[in-house]
Motif scaffolding. Structure first.
Motif, short mmCIF file in Angstrom:
data_model
loop_
_atom_site.label_atom_id
_atom_site.label_comp_id
_atom_site.label_asym_id
_atom_site.label_seq_id
_atom_site.Cartn_x
_atom_site.Cartn_y
_atom_site.Cartn_z
N GLY A 121 36.06 32.04 48.80
CA GLY A 121 36.85 33.25 49.05
C GLY A 121 37.51 33.75 47.78
O GLY A 121 37.77 32.98 46.86
N HIS A 122 37.82 35.05 47.77
CA HIS A 122 38.34 35.64 46.54
C HIS A 122 39.78 35.23 46.25
O HIS A 122 40.31 35.54 45.17
N ASP A 123 40.41 34.50 47.19
CA ASP A 123 41.72 33.92 46.89
C ASP A 123 41.63 33.03 45.65
O ASP A 123 42.64 32.76 45.00
N PHE A 147 35.44 43.14 39.19
CA PHE A 147 34.48 44.00 39.86
C PHE A 147 34.62 43.74 41.36
O PHE A 147 34.43 42.61 41.81
N ASP A 148 34.96 44.77 42.12
CA ASP A 148 35.27 44.56 43.52
C ASP A 148 35.29 45.90 44.24
O ASP A 148 35.69 46.91 43.67
N ALA A 149 34.87 45.90 45.50
CA ALA A 149 35.00 47.11 46.32
C ALA A 149 36.45 47.31 46.76
O ALA A 149 36.86 48.42 47.08
N ILE A 151 40.77 46.51 46.59
CA ILE A 151 41.96 46.17 45.80
C ILE A 151 42.56 44.93 46.45
O ILE A 151 43.22 45.04 47.50
N ASP A 152 42.33 43.77 45.86
CA ASP A 152 42.85 42.55 46.47
C ASP A 152 44.29 42.31 46.04
O ASP A 152 44.64 41.27 45.48
N MET A 153 45.10 43.33 46.33
CA MET A 153 46.53 43.29 46.02
C MET A 153 47.31 43.55 47.29
O MET A 153 48.39 44.13 47.26
N ILE A 240 34.01 38.52 39.44
CA ILE A 240 32.99 39.34 40.11
C ILE A 240 33.03 39.01 41.59
O ILE A 240 32.63 37.92 42.01
N ASP A 241 33.53 39.94 42.39
CA ASP A 241 33.41 39.81 43.85
C ASP A 241 32.08 40.47 44.22
O ASP A 241 31.89 41.67 43.97
N LEU A 242 31.18 39.70 44.81
CA LEU A 242 29.82 40.21 45.05
C LEU A 242 29.80 41.39 46.00
O LEU A 242 28.80 42.11 46.07
N ASP A 243 30.92 41.65 46.72
CA ASP A 243 30.92 42.82 47.61
C ASP A 243 31.10 44.13 46.86
O ASP A 243 31.08 45.21 47.47
N VAL A 244 31.22 44.06 45.52
CA VAL A 244 31.22 45.31 44.74
C VAL A 244 29.84 45.96 44.80
O VAL A 244 29.71 47.18 44.66
MN MN Z 1 37.61 40.79 46.54
#
Ligand code: MN
Length: 317
Positions: A121-123, A147-149, A151-153, A240-244
């Motif tokens: 997970g991106h955590d 790189f991500d679709a 905003i993991d904020m 790199i989050d592959l969901d980008v």
């Molecule tokens: Mn992400």
């Protein structure tokens, strides 16, 4: 650790070697790691943060799939390869996973290595970053390029971290320690981010780059943006989050992006610019979920992205 590295063997020619033939356990080779700067794999086999974020599980098996996909890559000529095994956590306690990863990252950095985190997970991005900060010189500015679709904020959920919070955690830590917050998101998808989130992230200083910037006509200005970001940091955690990537290219993720970017020449030019900056302190690939994948293409894409980065590390563009 179960050693999973195996694959094709094209004979003893050094130029015919693949990852599985040259990679070694990290703890078996203290210090005497040769002239090549080491790249050190660390697995992050948990999707607890994805489940806490109401995402589709599966990333728990990402590290194994990514190791398999990397096994047959051509061996790098400029870097030695090691595997430090997996981070571990207390069940579904995301913070404990992040801290375990942070300790592993700090240890690799202390040994002059570049961690290559396979998720998961991106955590993991917070563990990656805080582990890098702890091992860096006092006052070093450690930025995040992601790189991500998405905003993991997003805010913590009842005070707990999940796969949507890593850069919220980076920002909170930076604010608490009076340190600059340097975060650039590349490939953002408007359909997957609320205006409120875009506003709060921008207000905190996040640099958000829409997926539409990944276009040959925009390449020069995108490279300029990246150069400006890189000049303001000492080190960078590359995430790199592959969901980008578009769901066609990367179906095996928790939250696929129908209009995600293509892993095309424009993407690779941008990626190489970052990798060749000499500032990359760590690399991570997140959200690989093999049970959601089609024919392993998402894991193979992750491996190809890793290959592109490794080839460019330290080589000026
Ligand atoms: Mn992400």
């Amino acid at each position: 650790m179960t050693w999973v590295w195996r694959g094709r063997d094209d004979g003893p020619d050094p130029a015919a070697q693949r990852w599985h033939q040259v990679i070694r356990p990290w703890d078996a080779a203290p210090r005497a790691r040769g002239r090549k700067s080491p790249i050190v794999v660390i697995g992050y086999p948990t999707d607890a943060g994805v489940r806490a974020n109401f995402g589709r599980p599966g990333a728990v098996d990402g590290p194994a799939a990514l190791r398999t996909a990397c096994a047959n890559l051509p061996a790098p000529t400029t870097h030695a390869l090691f595997d430090a095994g997996d981070a571990s956590g207390a069940g579904d306690d995301v913070e404990s996973w992040q801290q375990s990863l942070a300790a592993a990252v700090s240890a690799v950095r202390a040994g002059d290595g570049i961690p290559l985190i396979l998720g998961g997970g991106h955590d993991q991005a917070f563990g990656h970053w805080i582990g890098t900060v702890r091992a860096a010189a006092d006052g070093a500015v450690v930025g995040c390029i992601n790189f991500d679709a998405h905003i993991d904020m997003r805010m913590l959920q009842s005070g707990r971290a999940h796969s949507g919070t890593p850069f919220f955690q980076v920002n909170a830590w930076s604010a608490a320690h009076s340190r600059p917050f340097k975060y650039m998101l590349l490939g953002m998808q408007p359909p997957h981010n609320t205006p409120a989130l875009i506003h709060s992230a921008s207000s905190a200083g996040a640099q958000l780059v829409d997926a539409d910037a990944f276009h040959p006509g925009q390449e020069a200005s995108l490279l300029q943006l990246i150069d400006r970001f890189l000049s303001a940091v000492d080190l960078v955690c590359l995430s790199i989050d592959l969901d980008v990537f578009s769901a066609a290219a990367a179906p095996g993720v928790s939250a696929p992006s129908p209009m995600g970017i293509a892993p095309d020449a424009t993407f690779r030019t941008i990626l190489r610019r970052i990798a060749s900056s000499g500032k990359v302190a760590g690399i991570e690939v997140a959200e690989c979920a093999p049970s959601l994948d089609i024919g392993g293409r998402t894991a193979r894409l992750g491996a190809a992205v890793i290959d592109t980065i490794v080839r460019s590390l330290g080589i000026p563009s």
